[in-house]
Structures are given as C-alpha cells and as structure tokens.
Write an enzyme that holds these catalytic residues in place. Structure first.
Site, PDB file in Angstrom:
ATOM      1  N   ASN A  35      -4.186  -0.758   4.498  1.00 31.91           N
ATOM      2  CA  ASN A  35      -3.550  -0.379   3.223  1.00 31.91           C
ATOM      3  C   ASN A  35      -3.879  -1.456   2.193  1.00 31.91           C
ATOM      4  OD1 ASN A  35      -1.871   1.449   1.704  1.00 31.91           O
ATOM      5  ND2 ASN A  35      -0.277  -0.110   1.735  1.00 31.91           N
ATOM      6  N   LYS A  36      -3.381  -1.273   1.003  1.00 30.26           N
ATOM      7  CA  LYS A  36      -3.663  -2.167  -0.121  1.00 30.26           C
ATOM      8  C   LYS A  36      -3.460  -3.637   0.266  1.00 30.26           C
ATOM      9  CE  LYS A  36      -4.981  -1.208  -3.268  1.00 30.26           C
ATOM     10  NZ  LYS A  36      -6.426  -1.217  -3.539  1.00 30.26           N
ATOM     11  N   ARG A  85     -16.139   5.173  -2.764  1.00 35.68           N
ATOM     12  CA  ARG A  85     -15.182   4.160  -2.278  1.00 35.68           C
ATOM     13  C   ARG A  85     -15.239   4.152  -0.750  1.00 35.68           C
ATOM     14  NH1 ARG A  85      -9.490   3.667  -4.942  1.00 35.68           N
ATOM     15  NH2 ARG A  85      -9.829   1.570  -4.134  1.00 35.68           N
ATOM     16  N   GLN A 100      -0.990  -1.579  -9.120  1.00 36.27           N
ATOM     17  CA  GLN A 100      -0.579  -0.180  -8.905  1.00 36.27           C
ATOM     18  C   GLN A 100       0.938  -0.054  -8.754  1.00 36.27           C
ATOM     19  OE1 GLN A 100      -3.189  -1.637  -7.412  1.00 36.27           O
ATOM     20  NE2 GLN A 100      -4.728  -0.179  -6.743  1.00 36.27           N
ATOM     21  N   ARG A 130      -6.963   7.779  -7.692  1.00 39.45           N
ATOM     22  CA  ARG A 130      -7.021   6.815  -6.590  1.00 39.45           C
ATOM     23  C   ARG A 130      -5.889   7.177  -5.635  1.00 39.45           C
ATOM     24  NH1 ARG A 130      -2.276   5.813  -7.192  1.00 39.45           N
ATOM     25  NH2 ARG A 130      -2.513   4.150  -5.670  1.00 39.45           N
ATOM     26  N   ASP A 183      -4.556   3.837   3.805  1.00 36.79           N
ATOM     27  CA  ASP A 183      -5.853   4.413   3.432  1.00 36.79           C
ATOM     28  C   ASP A 183      -6.661   4.822   4.646  1.00 36.79           C
ATOM     29  OD1 ASP A 183      -4.966   2.357   1.282  1.00 36.79           O
ATOM     30  OD2 ASP A 183      -6.235   3.835   0.293  1.00 36.79           O
TER      31      ASP A 183
HETATM   32  O1  MRU Z   1      -7.022   1.230  -4.371  1.00 39.32           O
HETATM   33  P1  MRU Z   1      -6.059   2.373  -4.364  1.00 39.32           P
HETATM   34  O2  MRU Z   1      -5.128   2.391  -5.516  1.00 39.32           O
HETATM   35  O3  MRU Z   1      -6.776   3.693  -4.154  1.00 39.32           O
HETATM   36  O4  MRU Z   1      -5.194   2.099  -3.062  1.00 39.32           O
HETATM   37  C1  MRU Z   1      -4.144   2.964  -2.720  1.00 39.32           C
HETATM   38  C2  MRU Z   1      -3.354   2.475  -1.593  1.00 39.32           C
HETATM   39  O5  MRU Z   1      -3.639   1.475  -0.978  1.00 39.32           O
HETATM   40  C3  MRU Z   1      -2.217   3.334  -1.174  1.00 39.32           C
HETATM   41  O6  MRU Z   1      -1.160   2.573  -0.672  1.00 39.32           O
HETATM   42  C4  MRU Z   1      -2.768   4.261  -0.076  1.00 39.32           C
HETATM   43  O7  MRU Z   1      -3.877   4.986  -0.535  1.00 39.32           O
HETATM   44  C5  MRU Z   1      -1.819   5.208   0.419  1.00 39.32           C
HETATM   45  S1  MRU Z   1      -1.633   6.437  -0.774  1.00 39.32           S
HETATM   46  C6  MRU Z   1      -0.725   7.699  -0.324  1.00 39.32           C
END
Ligand code: MRU
EC number: 5.3.1.23
Length: 363
Positions: free
Chosen positions: A253-254, A89, A202, A52, A243
């Site tokens: 982002n997350k 995704r 995470q 991920r 992302d």
């Molecule tokens: O759902 P995930 O774990 O794939 O989400 C990841 C994130 O949101 C990270 O902060 C983002 O991908 C940047 S990673 C370098």
C-alpha cells in the site's frame, strides 16, 4: 457518493466514445470533470494520476481499451492498447487484472463486435467494483460496531487511515473507507484520523475532502503522528487500502503504511486492510521481494503545491537546491502485522489459508 446533492461515481461513460472522470489532481481546490476520448488520454489520466487508487486504475484501464478499439479493433490494436495502459503504473495489480479480463472477453470476438463488448465489459468491471466495495463496507462496519461496543456509550470509535482508499480511489464507496461510510450510516459514532500521506498528500487532499463532503468527523494529522496517538489509546483500529496483496497476505500500500502497521503491532491496535478480490495477486507469495514498487518524480518530495490565501495554486520548493531526493510510492506490510483482510466475502486472516478459506476456487 453525493457532492452537493448530486450522485457521482469517479468514472462513467458520457456519450458516444467519451468517458468522464473527476480530475483528482485538482482536488480539494477544484472539482473538475475531464472527458477522455482516446487511448492516449486514458493512459495519461492514469500515469499523471488524474485517476488513481488501485480499483479505479483498473476500471480506467478497461475504459481505455474500449476507447482504443474505436480507432483500431484489430488484435494488434488491442495488444498495443493493453501494453500502453499496462506501462502507466507498475504497482497496483488491478491494472493487469482488468486488462487480462478485457483481453479474455474481447479476443474471441470478431473486430466488428469488439467496441460494444469492450464498453459493456468496462461497465461491468465498474459496476462490480461498486458492489464489492459495498460488501467490504458491511463486513468492515461490523468490526467498527464491535469496537464501539467496547467503548463508553456515545464515545466515538477512532479509526486511523493512510492515503486515500475512499470512493475516489475506486468507482464508488472505497475499500478502507467503505466500512467507515457504512458504520457512519448505521449511526455508529466514529472519528477518523487522516494521515496526510506525503509526498502527494492523498490523505490531506482527498480523504479529508471526501469525509468532509459526507459529514464524517475527521482530523488530518502529519504522517508521523500515528504512533504517538496509538501509545495514548487514541486509535481503536487502523483500516488501510491496498494496491496489491499477495496470496500469502503481504499487503502493498501507499508508502508509510508499513510504519503504521509496526506502531499498531507494538501498541496492540488492530490493523485491518480493505481488500477487493481483484487486488489479490495469486501469482506471488513474497510481497517484499516480488511486488514492483513505483518510484516517482522527485519533485513530489522536494516541492509542495497548494492554494494561496488569494486563491492561486502555487508550488514551492522545500528542499535545498541540489539535494538529491528519492520518491518510493509504496511499501509492503508483511502479513504477520495484519490483523485481518476485509474482503467482499468477509474478514479473514492475512495468510494463504485465510484467503483460500474465502476464495476456495483459487486453491
Ligand atoms: O498512488 P495512489 O494514490 O494510486 O495510491 C493509492 C493507494 O495506495 C491506496 O491506498 C490503494 O490504492 C488502495 S485504494 C482503494
């Protein structure tokens, strides 16, 4: 990065028709390498989040195409593979970017040359990711150095980060954490506040594990703590990953990143984003309306998984039976709340002008 003295990337070719990954669903409890040998296994690894993080999703998709072509290198086979991988995704644009790049490289070639070329292109994407992140690290470390200069000698710079945008989210180094690693290696005293990042944790599981492996001082905090820390002067700067960032600098982002940016803005704390150029979506301008936000299984919210004192991995329910849950995986921080974007070409304003200043070829 090194784990117990051994250098690792998060993905690597491991012999004829085999791609190895670290199974991130098992961290921090177990370090397990999984070997992928087919399109289906690669797609599953992305969908189920064994891998991920936007840059790593892109690299894994590229290797997934290479695996798929071993079974069917026709145009039809390649299109099917790309469609399968693209559907895994929705939010991280690196997936679309990597598949577009693979298709562009492979489509003109005869079928007989496609497997070798696909493996080489996937390796190039992985190698480039490492170099991009190394550069982000150096540009971002300069910001941490500047923050250190404003503090009493020896007092650590407090960086707050959300989710995991470290080396586990990329092929190596990370995006948001690359500046932390670079500054740490330059001897700048620092400490990282690690948001736990519910629902999948995470931060608590991956970022804390990474930083611990590397010896970087850090503290895991519940997701709601950041605002309080900022009000009390305990955060010098925030650095997060992304992302997908629009051509105008809106940052996806997350989930929860937006709330941290609001708190940072209210408290005058600089809010930076580590942004590799493959994560820029040059086709859109309004992040809130145009970026697809992944919605995931509600059990990620209603259940918690962890290791018991006697070593068993156990999942428990934390909501009442029958209470509905919603699980939005990402949010969008408008550009106006972002102090700067840390790219491989330098730091720029979160705006079209800022991005075009560093990437004039996209104008
Ligand atoms: O759902 P995930 O774990 O794939 O989400 C990841 C994130 O949101 C990270 O902060 C983002 O991908 C940047 S990673 C370098």
């Amino acid at each position: 990065m090194r784990i117990d003295g051994t250098a690792y990337r998060t993905i690597w070719p491991d012999g004829e028709g085999v791609v190895a990954i670290i199974d991130q669903t098992r961290l921090p409890h177990d370090f397990a390498v999984v070997r992928l040998t087919s399109l289906e296994e690669a797609a599953h690894a992305i969908r189920a989040m064994l891998v991920r993080g936007a840059p790593l999703i892109g690299a894994a998709a590229a290797y997934g195409v290479a695996l798929a072509l071993r079974t069917d290198a026709s145009d039809h086979g390649m299109e099917q593979a790309c469609a399968t991988l693209l559907a895994t995704r929705p939010t991280a644009v690196n997936l679309r970017w990597a598949l577009g790049r693979m298709r562009g490289r492979l489509a003109p070639l005869p079928e007989s040359q496609r497997v070798g070329a696909a493996e080489a292109e996937a390796a190039a994407i992985a190698d480039e990711d490492v170099e991009i992140n190394r550069s982000i690290g150096l540009h971002g470390a300069a910001l941490i150095r500047a923050a250190a200069a404003r503090k009493a000698p020896g007092e650590p710079v407090n960086v707050l980060t959300h989710c995991n945008a470290g080396w586990l989210a990329t092929v190596d180094w990370g995006t948001a954490l690359a500046p932390v690693y670079a500054a740490f290696e330059q001897g700048i005293p620092l400490h990282v506040w690690v948001d736990e990042t519910r629902p999948r944790n995470q931060g608590a599981s991956l970022t804390a594990w990474e930083l611990k492996q590397h010896g970087v001082p850090h503290t895991v905090i519940a997701d709601n703590v950041g605002g309080h820390l900022m009000q009390h002067g305990k955060v010098d700067l925030c650095i997060v990953g992304t992302d997908r960032t629009t051509a105008t600098g809106d940052v996806c982002n997350k989930i929860g990143t937006y709330l941290k940016a609001l708190a940072a803005h209210d408290n005058g704390v600089p809010f930076y984003v580590g942004l590799p150029s493959p994560t820029i979506d040059w086709t859109i301008a309004d992040g809130v309306r145009e970026i697809p936000i992944e919605e995931r299984d509600g059990r990620e919210v209603s259940e918690l998984t962890g290791r018991t004192a006697d070593g068993r991995i156990e999942t428990v329910r934390v909501t009442p039976d029958g209470s509905p849950v919603a699980n939005y995986a990402f949010d969008v921080t408008p550009a106006r709340l972002v102090t700067g974007l840390i790219t491989e070409r330098g730091v720029c304003a979160a705006s079209r002008e800022g991005l075009l200043g560093l990437f004039p070829e996209r104008g």
